[in-house]
Design a protein around this motif. Sequence first.
Motif, PDB file in Angstrom:
ATOM      1  N   UNK A   8       8.885   0.319  10.702  1.00 23.07           N
ATOM      2  CA  UNK A   8       8.286   0.940   9.523  1.00 23.07           C
ATOM      3  C   UNK A   8       8.488   0.085   8.270  1.00 23.07           C
ATOM      4  N   UNK A   9       9.671  -0.479   8.136  1.00 26.37           N
ATOM      5  CA  UNK A   9       9.947  -1.350   6.989  1.00 26.37           C
ATOM      6  C   UNK A   9       9.086  -2.606   7.068  1.00 26.37           C
ATOM      7  N   UNK A  10       8.951  -3.166   8.256  1.00 28.39           N
ATOM      8  CA  UNK A  10       8.104  -4.343   8.434  1.00 28.39           C
ATOM      9  C   UNK A  10       6.649  -4.019   8.099  1.00 28.39           C
ATOM     10  N   UNK A  11       6.192  -2.844   8.516  1.00 34.42           N
ATOM     11  CA  UNK A  11       4.823  -2.420   8.218  1.00 34.42           C
ATOM     12  C   UNK A  11       4.631  -2.277   6.706  1.00 34.42           C
ATOM     13  N   UNK A  12       5.600  -1.700   6.039  1.00 33.26           N
ATOM     14  CA  UNK A  12       5.533  -1.568   4.572  1.00 33.26           C
ATOM     15  C   UNK A  12       5.476  -2.950   3.914  1.00 33.26           C
ATOM     16  N   UNK A  13       6.284  -3.858   4.411  1.00 33.08           N
ATOM     17  CA  UNK A  13       6.273  -5.232   3.881  1.00 33.08           C
ATOM     18  C   UNK A  13       4.891  -5.863   4.045  1.00 33.08           C
ATOM     19  N   UNK A  14       4.284  -5.686   5.202  1.00 36.56           N
ATOM     20  CA  UNK A  14       2.939  -6.224   5.432  1.00 36.56           C
ATOM     21  C   UNK A  14       1.922  -5.609   4.479  1.00 36.56           C
ATOM     22  N   UNK A  15       2.021  -4.303   4.293  1.00 39.97           N
ATOM     23  CA  UNK A  15       1.089  -3.626   3.390  1.00 39.97           C
ATOM     24  C   UNK A  15       1.221  -4.151   1.959  1.00 39.97           C
ATOM     25  N   UNK A  17       2.442  -7.119   0.988  1.00 39.55           N
ATOM     26  CA  UNK A  17       1.990  -8.514   0.914  1.00 39.55           C
ATOM     27  C   UNK A  17       0.472  -8.651   0.949  1.00 39.55           C
ATOM     28  N   UNK A  18      -0.212  -7.659   1.516  1.00 42.86           N
ATOM     29  CA  UNK A  18      -1.668  -7.706   1.599  1.00 42.86           C
ATOM     30  C   UNK A  18      -2.353  -6.856   0.539  1.00 42.86           C
ATOM     31  N   UNK A  19      -1.565  -6.222  -0.311  1.00 43.80           N
ATOM     32  CA  UNK A  19      -2.127  -5.405  -1.378  1.00 43.80           C
ATOM     33  C   UNK A  19      -2.815  -6.298  -2.408  1.00 43.80           C
ATOM     34  N   UNK A  20      -3.967  -5.852  -2.894  1.00 48.90           N
ATOM     35  CA  UNK A  20      -4.741  -6.668  -3.835  1.00 48.90           C
ATOM     36  C   UNK A  20      -3.960  -6.974  -5.117  1.00 48.90           C
ATOM     37  N   UNK A  21      -3.113  -6.058  -5.553  1.00 53.11           N
ATOM     38  CA  UNK A  21      -2.313  -6.293  -6.763  1.00 53.11           C
ATOM     39  C   UNK A  21      -1.308  -7.413  -6.543  1.00 53.11           C
ATOM     40  N   UNK A  22      -0.670  -7.393  -5.387  1.00 47.28           N
ATOM     41  CA  UNK A  22       0.305  -8.420  -5.062  1.00 47.28           C
ATOM     42  C   UNK A  22      -0.376  -9.780  -4.883  1.00 47.28           C
ATOM     43  N   UNK A  23      -1.515  -9.782  -4.206  1.00 46.93           N
ATOM     44  CA  UNK A  23      -2.253 -11.030  -3.984  1.00 46.93           C
ATOM     45  C   UNK A  23      -2.751 -11.620  -5.307  1.00 46.93           C
TER      46      UNK A  23
END
Length: 118
Positions: A8-15, A17-23
């Motif tokens: 779950x933590x890994x999935x959150x990290x992926x989300x 890192x792929x969020x438009x705000x973060x990108x």
Amino acid sequence: MDSELYREVYQLKKLIKNDERFLALQKLDEKLNQDEEVMRLSYQKEMAIVSYEDALNHFGKNSVELQKAQQNLAKCKLNLDNHPLVKEYYLALKKVREMDNQINEKLFQDFKLNEEEK
């Protein structure tokens, strides 16, 4: 920690890192680090910090030298902060921080309730 929590933590990290705000923030960070004018303004600010620290160490609080160094530092910081690319970066950073705050609020809301009950 159990493996489900890791997933779950890994999935959150992926989300995140792929969020438009973060990108968008990452892209702006790269632009900032390659922009010669921003680098020059940043260097001027760093040199103004050094001059201000030197003035603090060598002159009194109310000295003319310290006041000049402080004014120069304020001017250099203002010049950097007013650069359009830096303004855009700060806006993107604000959006990422808001996302972080929302995540923290969701993750730790139960703990906050427990703390308030004590």
